[in-house]
Structures are given as C-alpha cells and as structure tokens.
Design an enzyme around this catalytic site. Sequence first.
Site, mmCIF file in Angstrom:
data_model
loop_
_atom_site.group_PDB
_atom_site.id
_atom_site.type_symbol
_atom_site.label_atom_id
_atom_site.label_comp_id
_atom_site.label_asym_id
_atom_site.label_seq_id
_atom_site.Cartn_x
_atom_site.Cartn_y
_atom_site.Cartn_z
ATOM 1 N N HIS A 74 -51.253 39.429 -67.712
ATOM 2 C CA HIS A 74 -49.998 40.158 -67.901
ATOM 3 C C HIS A 74 -48.908 39.540 -67.031
ATOM 4 O O HIS A 74 -49.096 39.366 -65.833
ATOM 5 C CB HIS A 74 -50.175 41.628 -67.532
ATOM 6 C CG HIS A 74 -50.920 42.391 -68.578
ATOM 7 N ND1 HIS A 74 -51.007 43.763 -68.586
ATOM 8 C CD2 HIS A 74 -51.608 41.980 -69.667
ATOM 9 C CE1 HIS A 74 -51.714 44.152 -69.628
ATOM 10 N NE2 HIS A 74 -52.101 43.090 -70.285
ATOM 11 N N TYR A 203 -46.189 52.570 -66.205
ATOM 12 C CA TYR A 203 -46.291 53.634 -65.190
ATOM 13 C C TYR A 203 -45.117 54.563 -65.456
ATOM 14 O O TYR A 203 -43.966 54.108 -65.445
ATOM 15 C CB TYR A 203 -46.153 53.071 -63.774
ATOM 16 C CG TYR A 203 -47.306 52.209 -63.315
ATOM 17 C CD1 TYR A 203 -47.447 50.893 -63.754
ATOM 18 C CD2 TYR A 203 -48.247 52.697 -62.414
ATOM 19 C CE1 TYR A 203 -48.499 50.103 -63.315
ATOM 20 C CE2 TYR A 203 -49.302 51.912 -61.971
ATOM 21 C CZ TYR A 203 -49.424 50.612 -62.429
ATOM 22 O OH TYR A 203 -50.471 49.825 -61.995
ATOM 23 N N PRO A 295 -54.939 54.851 -56.450
ATOM 24 C CA PRO A 295 -55.049 53.793 -57.466
ATOM 25 C C PRO A 295 -53.732 53.323 -58.084
ATOM 26 O O PRO A 295 -53.725 52.389 -58.872
ATOM 27 C CB PRO A 295 -55.945 54.426 -58.532
ATOM 28 C CG PRO A 295 -55.766 55.891 -58.360
ATOM 29 C CD PRO A 295 -55.494 56.127 -56.919
ATOM 30 N N LYS A 299 -54.957 48.341 -56.304
ATOM 31 C CA LYS A 299 -55.240 47.412 -55.208
ATOM 32 C C LYS A 299 -56.684 47.414 -54.706
ATOM 33 O O LYS A 299 -57.090 46.498 -53.986
ATOM 34 C CB LYS A 299 -54.323 47.727 -54.011
ATOM 35 C CG LYS A 299 -52.872 47.406 -54.247
ATOM 36 C CD LYS A 299 -52.615 45.916 -54.131
ATOM 37 C CE LYS A 299 -51.267 45.511 -54.654
ATOM 38 N NZ LYS A 299 -51.288 44.369 -55.543
ATOM 39 N N TYR A 387 -47.067 43.817 -56.214
ATOM 40 C CA TYR A 387 -47.927 44.168 -57.344
ATOM 41 C C TYR A 387 -48.864 43.015 -57.715
ATOM 42 O O TYR A 387 -50.073 43.222 -57.885
ATOM 43 C CB TYR A 387 -47.047 44.555 -58.534
ATOM 44 C CG TYR A 387 -47.795 45.258 -59.642
ATOM 45 C CD1 TYR A 387 -48.127 46.597 -59.544
ATOM 46 C CD2 TYR A 387 -48.161 44.581 -60.796
ATOM 47 C CE1 TYR A 387 -48.809 47.253 -60.559
ATOM 48 C CE2 TYR A 387 -48.841 45.223 -61.821
ATOM 49 C CZ TYR A 387 -49.168 46.557 -61.696
ATOM 50 O OH TYR A 387 -49.850 47.189 -62.701
#
Length: 393
Positions: A74, A203, A295, A299, A387
């Site tokens: 991604h 998200y 979560p 990570k 990220y």
Amino acid sequence: MKISTRIGIVGAGPAGLTLGLLLQRAGIDCIILEHRSREYVENRTRAGLLEQNTVDLFNELNVSGRLQREGLQHHGVNLSFDGMRIRIPFDELTGGRCITIYGQQEVIKDLVKANLERGVPVYFEADATRIEDIGTNSPKIVYTQNNETHVLECDFVVGCDGYHGISRSSMPKDSYSEFVKEYPFSWLGILANATPATDELIYAYHERGFALHSLRSNKVSRLYLQVENNEKLENWSDERIWDELQIRLSDSGNFRVNRGEIFEKAITPMRSFMIDNMQHGRLFIAGDAAHIVPPTGGKGLNLAVADIRLLAEAMVTWFRKGNNDLLGSYSQDCLRRIWRAQDFSNFMTYLFHKQAPHGSFEYYLQRSRFNYIGQSKAQATTIAENYVGLKDI
Ligand code: APR
Ligand code: PHB
C-alpha cells in the site's frame, strides 16, 4: 531431563521466531519453547500491517517468498473525519517507503516453516514455568512438556512470551517501572469473505465511533468498530455489524461497504503498556512481553521485530567479539523506537475514536487536528513517516 543451548527463547510469536532465524544465520544455537501447538500459533488471528523495516528484514532473511506474492503493498492510507477524507501518499512523503498488508498468522506460518527447515529446534506444547539464575552466566528455563519437567541451560534467556508470559515477572520488581493506560473503548474486529470496498485502509472518525476498513486479500476484508469496553459479542449480529460499518465509513461520496460472510468476530480491549528496562542479568525481553500499543497504527508486530533486530545484532557481536556494548545498550536502543510508537499509536487512537460528545470543546480540537493534516504537508509527513515506520531512530 537437562539440556543446553546458547540462547533459550521463550515464545514462538513474531519475536521469538525472527530471533531464531537471525541466530541460526549467525551460527548461534538456540531452542525456542512455545506452550501452544503449532496449529494454534499458526491460526491465531492478529493484525496484518507490516512496515517497510519489517519487510526489509524478512527479505534479508529469505523468508518473504509468499509475502512478496500474496502481500499487498500500500502506497497510501485514507483518513476520514465526519465524512471528510484525506489520503496520505507515502511515496511522495517518505521517499518511496510503503506498508504491506499480510496477516500475522501468515507471517507465523512462514517463520515456523523456515525455522524448522533450517534446523532451529522449536518445541511446541512446551510450557516455560520458571526462569532461574539470570544473575549468573548460566541462566535456566524450567519447562514442562508431555507432563515431564525439563531444564534448559543456556548462556542467555530471551523472553518473547508476550504480555501474559513469565519472563517480565522473572526480572526483579525494582529493576523496571511499569506504565499502563487502559482506553475507555474496545475494538470489535471481523474477517469476512467480502471483496474489500477500498484498495487502501480507511481510518474513520464518526460521531457513533471509530471504524477501520482493512483487508487481507482481494477476497477477504478485515474491519473494526469502536465499541464500549463491556460490550458483548452476542449483541452484534452480522447484520448490525455491516449496518454500523456502512454508517461509520460512508463519507460525502457514496461509499458502500461490501458485505459478505463473516467468518471471525472478536472484541479486544485497547491498552498501552510499557516497561522502561528490558534486561536484567542474562535475561532479555522483547516484543509484547515488554510493551503493548493500541492497534490504531498497526505497530505491534513491527515493534517486536525491531527489538529482535537489535538484540540479535548485540548477541552476535557478543559471541563473535566478546564485546558487551550493544547488549548493554539494548534496552535504551529499543526504548527510543517503542516510545515513538507509543506516542504515534496513542495519537492515532485519540484522533479517530469518539471520546467526547459531538460538538464539545474536545470534539472541535479533534476535528481541527484532523483538518490540519490536510492543511499542512509537514503534519501529513509526520503521520506518513511514523506510519510506514522510521528507519533509524
Ligand atoms: N512458555 C512458552 N511459551 C509461552 C509462554 C510460556 N510460559 N507464555 C507465552 N508463550 C508464547 C505464546 O503462546 C505466544 O505464542 O509466547 C508467544 C508470544 O507471542 P506474541 O504474543 O505473538 O508476542 P510477540 O512475539 O512479542 O509478537 C508481538 O504479536 O501479540 C501480537 O499484536 C501483537 O503483533 C504483536 C505481536
Ligand atoms: C489489520 O489489518 O488487522 C489492521 C490494520 C491496521 C491497523 C490495525 C489492524 O491499524
């Protein structure tokens, strides 16, 4: 029975299994003790987001054949707030780094197979019950297998036995401080035979609570909903879950969640947990045994692998050159990355979860924080680089 090896590893999760491969590559003998069966560890559903650093290490270890074929790279992530969506483009903001979506249980299957093929002993259904003599040069792990008690004598013990393991509590209580934060919400996660309605993760903050759209393949979707801490799974029929996901994920466009057969459902509480010292004498601790992150950000596995990369290098240096320096700084070297990930996971959690009434002061702060990502390339870059995973820290 008494047996011996150089490194005794407790736990065959991502941490223990990665350590097994790194030590084997360096020619250092080890034994991995795992109290569950092989089938159990290979089928335990967990998150599935691999940072670039993790994939790089698996490539280097030659365990990424299937990951390269089946994992989904991604190059961006979607963030949404009250129906407004922002895409964070990793390529542009991180110089070409990306994440790979590949279920943790697939990682475990690949790592178990590689360890066994390369001759690393992994003893399944071997329950470590005590870790002894960590203040001496020959620490021991007492374990039971087939109702028999055995003692594994080694040069070092590595506790990769997760949050509920025995290794953390085998360190003297006064050798570390503990930090715990329980969040006032949980995640209801599902796996479904449904074509993901999105190529990249979403998200989303919604006034009814957070939702996350992730995936496992082009046929399997992984989705999560924020629920109350005391929520009961039986209150959530499949239909209610899909309806709620549809509401929380729909934005100003006409986004439709693809429904399908839900084949796994679970509620997990969210917590941050830390200890500030990961070594005492000849006992070293890595992964979930030393730290848990919520979560939001994916990570957990990546931190476990990052600890192990440092620990393996320190152990190889000790065995080859007799040099103690890296072993001595192991804890501090890991903690820099762990605290960064704790902060990032906490930031993502508070940014996207509903915690204050819609329209309150806190709500407007949260919304402004979100809007700023779209207004500032610096802020978008901060999110992108955390990220995908910071390279050196
Ligand atoms: N004896 C032997 N094995 C043990 C014992 C024990 N006393 N206690 C725990 N274990 C095993 C567990 O059964 C588990 O397989 O240790 C392993 C720990 O694995 P993980 O919990 O996966 O921990 P870690 O390797 O640190 O990986 C962290 O896994 O929990 C997820 O989300 C988390 O992605 C993160 C990653
Ligand atoms: C997952 O795919 O399971 C996943 C992805 C991203 C997260 C958490 C979980 O932040």
